[in-house]
Motif scaffolding. Sequence first.
Motif, PDB file in Angstrom:
ATOM      1  N   PHE A 205       0.751  -1.189   0.118  1.00  0.00           N
ATOM      2  CA  PHE A 205       0.116   0.010   0.123  1.00  0.00           C
ATOM      3  C   PHE A 205       0.976   1.377  -0.010  1.00  0.00           C
ATOM      4  O   PHE A 205       0.638   2.268  -0.787  1.00  0.00           O
ATOM      5  N   LEU A 206       1.758   1.432   0.960  1.00  0.00           N
ATOM      6  CA  LEU A 206       2.815   2.427   0.927  1.00  0.00           C
ATOM      7  C   LEU A 206       3.500   2.525  -0.479  1.00  0.00           C
ATOM      8  O   LEU A 206       3.611   3.779  -0.772  1.00  0.00           O
ATOM      9  N   LEU A 207       3.902   1.677  -1.111  1.00  0.00           N
ATOM     10  CA  LEU A 207       4.659   1.664  -2.141  1.00  0.00           C
ATOM     11  C   LEU A 207       3.644   2.154  -3.240  1.00  0.00           C
ATOM     12  O   LEU A 207       4.176   3.017  -4.066  1.00  0.00           O
ATOM     13  N   LEU A 208       2.582   1.682  -3.411  1.00  0.00           N
ATOM     14  CA  LEU A 208       1.467   2.240  -4.395  1.00  0.00           C
ATOM     15  C   LEU A 208       1.325   3.616  -4.173  1.00  0.00           C
ATOM     16  O   LEU A 208       1.156   4.613  -5.052  1.00  0.00           O
ATOM     17  N   ALA A 209       1.154   4.108  -2.905  1.00  0.00           N
ATOM     18  CA  ALA A 209       0.840   5.323  -2.454  1.00  0.00           C
ATOM     19  C   ALA A 209       2.247   6.277  -2.929  1.00  0.00           C
ATOM     20  O   ALA A 209       1.758   7.472  -3.574  1.00  0.00           O
ATOM     21  N   VAL A 210       3.146   5.729  -2.798  1.00  0.00           N
ATOM     22  CA  VAL A 210       4.459   6.495  -3.033  1.00  0.00           C
ATOM     23  C   VAL A 210       4.457   6.744  -4.774  1.00  0.00           C
ATOM     24  O   VAL A 210       4.822   8.014  -5.194  1.00  0.00           O
ATOM     25  N   LEU A 211       4.074   5.613  -5.399  1.00  0.00           N
ATOM     26  CA  LEU A 211       4.303   5.629  -6.750  1.00  0.00           C
ATOM     27  C   LEU A 211       3.158   6.728  -7.336  1.00  0.00           C
ATOM     28  O   LEU A 211       3.445   7.421  -8.365  1.00  0.00           O
ATOM     29  N   VAL A 212       2.064   6.693  -6.894  1.00  0.00           N
ATOM     30  CA  VAL A 212       0.854   7.588  -7.347  1.00  0.00           C
ATOM     31  C   VAL A 212       1.268   9.027  -6.895  1.00  0.00           C
ATOM     32  O   VAL A 212       1.209   9.851  -7.644  1.00  0.00           O
ATOM     33  N   ALA A 213       2.059   9.326  -5.709  1.00  0.00           N
ATOM     34  CA  ALA A 213       2.209  10.340  -5.474  1.00  0.00           C
ATOM     35  C   ALA A 213       3.713  11.038  -6.404  1.00  0.00           C
ATOM     36  O   ALA A 213       3.390  12.430  -6.844  1.00  0.00           O
ATOM     37  N   VAL A 214       4.597  10.272  -6.784  1.00  0.00           N
ATOM     38  CA  VAL A 214       5.629  10.498  -7.509  1.00  0.00           C
ATOM     39  C   VAL A 214       5.127  10.925  -8.788  1.00  0.00           C
ATOM     40  O   VAL A 214       5.325  11.825  -9.616  1.00  0.00           O
ATOM     41  N   THR A 215       4.090  10.006  -9.286  1.00  0.00           N
ATOM     42  CA  THR A 215       3.430  10.162 -10.805  1.00  0.00           C
ATOM     43  C   THR A 215       3.026  11.630 -10.836  1.00  0.00           C
ATOM     44  O   THR A 215       2.833  12.424 -11.715  1.00  0.00           O
ATOM     45  N   PHE A 216       2.113  11.910  -9.687  1.00  0.00           N
ATOM     46  CA  PHE A 216       1.235  13.064  -9.754  1.00  0.00           C
ATOM     47  C   PHE A 216       2.277  14.283  -9.850  1.00  0.00           C
ATOM     48  O   PHE A 216       2.016  15.083 -10.488  1.00  0.00           O
ATOM     49  N   PHE A 217       3.153  14.283  -8.858  1.00  0.00           N
ATOM     50  CA  PHE A 217       4.329  15.363  -8.738  1.00  0.00           C
ATOM     51  C   PHE A 217       4.960  15.431 -10.100  1.00  0.00           C
ATOM     52  O   PHE A 217       5.145  16.528 -10.724  1.00  0.00           O
ATOM     53  N   ARG A 218       5.334  14.465 -10.662  1.00  0.00           N
ATOM     54  CA  ARG A 218       5.929  14.877 -11.912  1.00  0.00           C
ATOM     55  C   ARG A 218       5.059  15.126 -13.074  1.00  0.00           C
ATOM     56  O   ARG A 218       5.628  15.934 -13.764  1.00  0.00           O
ATOM     57  N   CYS A 219       3.811  14.570 -13.022  1.00  0.00           N
ATOM     58  CA  CYS A 219       2.936  15.189 -14.198  1.00  0.00           C
ATOM     59  C   CYS A 219       2.709  16.503 -14.053  1.00  0.00           C
ATOM     60  O   CYS A 219       2.653  17.505 -14.912  1.00  0.00           O
ATOM     61  N   ASN A 220       2.461  17.084 -12.468  1.00  0.00           N
ATOM     62  CA  ASN A 220       2.204  18.543 -12.285  1.00  0.00           C
ATOM     63  C   ASN A 220       3.425  19.167 -12.792  1.00  0.00           C
ATOM     64  O   ASN A 220       3.332  20.364 -13.266  1.00  0.00           O
ATOM     65  N   GLN A 221       4.674  18.875 -12.353  1.00  0.00           N
ATOM     66  CA  GLN A 221       5.879  19.344 -12.821  1.00  0.00           C
ATOM     67  C   GLN A 221       6.019  19.807 -14.269  1.00  0.00           C
ATOM     68  O   GLN A 221       6.539  20.790 -14.749  1.00  0.00           O
ATOM     69  N   ARG A 222       5.623  18.409 -14.950  1.00  0.00           N
ATOM     70  CA  ARG A 222       5.624  18.628 -16.639  1.00  0.00           C
ATOM     71  C   ARG A 222       4.785  19.679 -17.274  1.00  0.00           C
ATOM     72  O   ARG A 222       5.073  20.196 -18.038  1.00  0.00           O
ATOM     73  N   ALA A 223       3.420  19.523 -16.631  1.00  0.00           N
ATOM     74  CA  ALA A 223       2.360  20.404 -16.870  1.00  0.00           C
ATOM     75  C   ALA A 223       3.040  21.782 -16.759  1.00  0.00           C
ATOM     76  O   ALA A 223       2.776  22.770 -17.540  1.00  0.00           O
ATOM     77  N   GLN A 224       3.499  22.121 -15.405  1.00  0.00           N
ATOM     78  CA  GLN A 224       3.940  23.393 -15.109  1.00  0.00           C
ATOM     79  C   GLN A 224       5.117  23.969 -16.297  1.00  0.00           C
ATOM     80  O   GLN A 224       4.967  25.074 -16.659  1.00  0.00           O
ATOM     81  N   ARG A 225       6.025  23.039 -16.418  1.00  0.00           N
ATOM     82  CA  ARG A 225       7.110  23.296 -17.453  1.00  0.00           C
ATOM     83  C   ARG A 225       6.527  23.642 -18.739  1.00  0.00           C
ATOM     84  O   ARG A 225       6.807  24.557 -19.584  1.00  0.00           O
ATOM     85  N   GLN A 226       5.717  22.812 -19.270  1.00  0.00           N
ATOM     86  CA  GLN A 226       4.783  22.925 -20.439  1.00  0.00           C
ATOM     87  C   GLN A 226       4.124  24.486 -20.497  1.00  0.00           C
ATOM     88  O   GLN A 226       4.061  25.069 -21.484  1.00  0.00           O
ATOM     89  N   GLN A 227       3.412  24.625 -19.466  1.00  0.00           N
ATOM     90  CA  GLN A 227       2.747  25.976 -19.343  1.00  0.00           C
ATOM     91  C   GLN A 227       3.744  27.005 -19.323  1.00  0.00           C
ATOM     92  O   GLN A 227       3.645  28.168 -20.179  1.00  0.00           O
ATOM     93  N   GLU A 228       4.889  26.771 -18.845  1.00  0.00           N
ATOM     94  CA  GLU A 228       5.737  28.132 -18.801  1.00  0.00           C
ATOM     95  C   GLU A 228       6.370  28.382 -20.186  1.00  0.00           C
ATOM     96  O   GLU A 228       6.766  29.253 -20.568  1.00  0.00           O
ATOM     97  N   MET A 229       6.551  26.967 -20.745  1.00  0.00           N
ATOM     98  CA  MET A 229       7.270  27.269 -21.997  1.00  0.00           C
ATOM     99  C   MET A 229       6.203  27.724 -23.185  1.00  0.00           C
ATOM    100  O   MET A 229       6.514  28.414 -24.025  1.00  0.00           O
ATOM    101  N   GLU A 230       5.100  27.293 -23.223  1.00  0.00           N
ATOM    102  CA  GLU A 230       4.109  28.238 -23.884  1.00  0.00           C
ATOM    103  C   GLU A 230       3.888  29.552 -23.668  1.00  0.00           C
ATOM    104  O   GLU A 230       3.776  30.273 -24.436  1.00  0.00           O
ATOM    105  N   GLU A 231       3.885  29.718 -22.341  1.00  0.00           N
ATOM    106  CA  GLU A 231       3.979  31.483 -22.031  1.00  0.00           C
ATOM    107  C   GLU A 231       5.280  32.093 -22.558  1.00  0.00           C
ATOM    108  O   GLU A 231       5.118  33.113 -23.026  1.00  0.00           O
ATOM    109  N   GLU A 232       6.481  31.307 -22.383  1.00  0.00           N
ATOM    110  CA  GLU A 232       7.597  32.109 -22.991  1.00  0.00           C
ATOM    111  C   GLU A 232       7.310  32.120 -24.501  1.00  0.00           C
ATOM    112  O   GLU A 232       7.658  33.161 -25.085  1.00  0.00           O
ATOM    113  N   GLU A 233       6.478  31.176 -25.370  1.00  0.00           N
ATOM    114  CA  GLU A 233       6.413  31.285 -26.814  1.00  0.00           C
ATOM    115  C   GLU A 233       5.318  32.482 -26.909  1.00  0.00           C
ATOM    116  O   GLU A 233       5.730  33.465 -27.998  1.00  0.00           O
ATOM    117  N   GLU A 234       4.174  32.736 -26.003  1.00  0.00           N
ATOM    118  CA  GLU A 234       3.472  33.649 -26.429  1.00  0.00           C
ATOM    119  C   GLU A 234       3.963  35.155 -26.268  1.00  0.00           C
ATOM    120  O   GLU A 234       3.909  35.927 -26.801  1.00  0.00           O
TER     121      GLU A 234
END
Length: 634
Positions: free
Chosen positions: A272-301
């Motif tokens: 259970f703990l391993l699954l929770a850690v994997l979900v948290a890490v996946t969410f964190f990385r997706c959030n970071q990726r989305a934030q980076r993508q948003q920043e890149m789009e704004e830089e282009e804008e």
Amino acid sequence: MRAVVTQMAAVSAALALRSPPFFFLLLVANSKATTLNITNRCSHTVWPAAVPVGGGVQLDPGKSWTLNVSGLTSSGRLWARTGCSFDGRGEGSCQTGDCGGTLACKDYGQPPVTLAEFRTGQGQADDFFDISLVNGFNVPMDFLPVPTLGLGGPGCSKGPRCEANITSRCPTELQAPGGCNNACIGNGTSNCEPTTYTAFFKQMCPDAYTDYNDFTCPAGTNYQVIFCPPFNLTVSPAPASSLPAPIGPSSKRPESSILRSHVVIIALVGGFLLLAVLVAVTFFRCNQRAQRQQEMEEEEEFGELQGALLRFTFQQLQVATWQFTHKLGEGGFGSVFKGQFGEEIIAVKRLDRAGQGKMQFLAEVQTISSIHHINLVRLIGFCAEKSHRLLVYEYMPKRSLDRWIYSRHDDYAPLDWSTRCKIITHIAKGLSYLHEECTKKIAHLDVKPQNILLDDNYNAKLSDFGLCKLIDRDMSQVVTRMRGTPGYLAPEWLTSQITEKVDVYSFGVVVMEIICARKNLDISQSEENIHLITLVEEKVKSGRLVDLIDKSTDMQAHKQDVVEMMKLGMWCLQIDCRKRPNMSEVVNLLESGDMKAYTNISNNFVATSPTNFGMAGNLSYSDSPEVSNLSGRR
């Protein structure tokens, strides 16, 4: 130049004699090479120089230069020269940090210049280093130990930083080409105490050398020197190794069944703990990726706009506005602060909300960066850094029009009739430019006294383009959600089908407010007098328009002219938008002085029931502004 170099040498000698070893950075590993990794993060080329190790290079943005300072037996200096030009033989000059016109100089540079000073261990345990502004300032600089297991390794102080670009607030008496002189430069004496620059330089760069404050590291440490460093740069310590806790011998061997149940429980909990850690890490990385993508789009804008506008960092605007302390006003999406950038007084609008405010920010930057007219406020630059969104405008000393038509105190005396006429004409010219002289029609959609600014001579300029919309010239109207300010909205907003004529209606409301010296919607009035436009409707039908004219002596002396101006305002207030004039027609009437050109004016200005607002023709759904579509003649 030789006199200046001699004088600065005397200044440096005086400081060196007065202080214990304070000099700049790194050095001398007892048995390994000690290096300075010098990186240019500025947007322009610099020419760093280092003495006594010698040399000098051209360092373009993003490039690095590694300097081996092992075995250095005396104190040294490193600085960035800026604004340099050289001939084919490598000789020339720089605006700052020049030393005899040579690229590979052997002498100290001519002020103003930000200096990194150092003294090696020379057989001692420590290096001593600092960033000094005794010779003035030309570029921000970091001087940081290269981390090993932690920040700089064991025994290292943090390292000095001067991350703020202080030239924008350099006092007039200290300004020099490309930089900012120390107050004691050129005073004819070598008695240059640190207190002479503490008040300004030390405030802007707290880590700068004053009163013997220097930094230390064990001899042999490597260092990184960064010109124009990013803000809040930190070096994270390397993670410590993670070791399992020791397990002691069991006092009693458990039964096999108990052992199995424990194993199952541990396996379930661990899974259970391993699954929770994997979900948290996946969410964190997706959030970071989305934030980076948003920043890149704004830089282009915003990337396309940098040629036309200055792009500021958030810290530059913090410094320019004295930490946002002098508020000029605030609206629905942000506050405006007074500031100073170099010699120019500026107004900085800081958006307080995300979401819709962010969309408005982009619309305003895209729109106003590509249009130019004497009756539109000038946009100097912007800041789009992480969550920070700010716009930098020219400063309008008389502030906004509402202060002059609603207020009654010494600071805002009643405007005379000729000034009111001038302001009305300037508003009309600004709107005429937006509606008829740009490649695409631009509907401002928020014309009101708070968005009309005045300079020292009461010249009026339209501001705040956050709600504007573009209308193709082959489309008669656009469909968009209601936006703007209650009291200034044209009746057709009820259909969400609007044209640039909604601005004409708002202009008519503003004309009435200027003449009557009151708000359109004023809840401080008695119930029957709250709505100005309803009052206008009643008074014109009873032939008593003069009752609404501002009671100031000058206005009463021009009653006939004022009534004609009110009739022009009523033409703009027609419920059927097709019966309203174009703003170019309004400008022609105002400039010609013939105020009787309008005919067939209805005396109904307020829609009380569903009616035909004159909406017909092709429809267009409004898009976000595109920079390429906005250019037009001045």
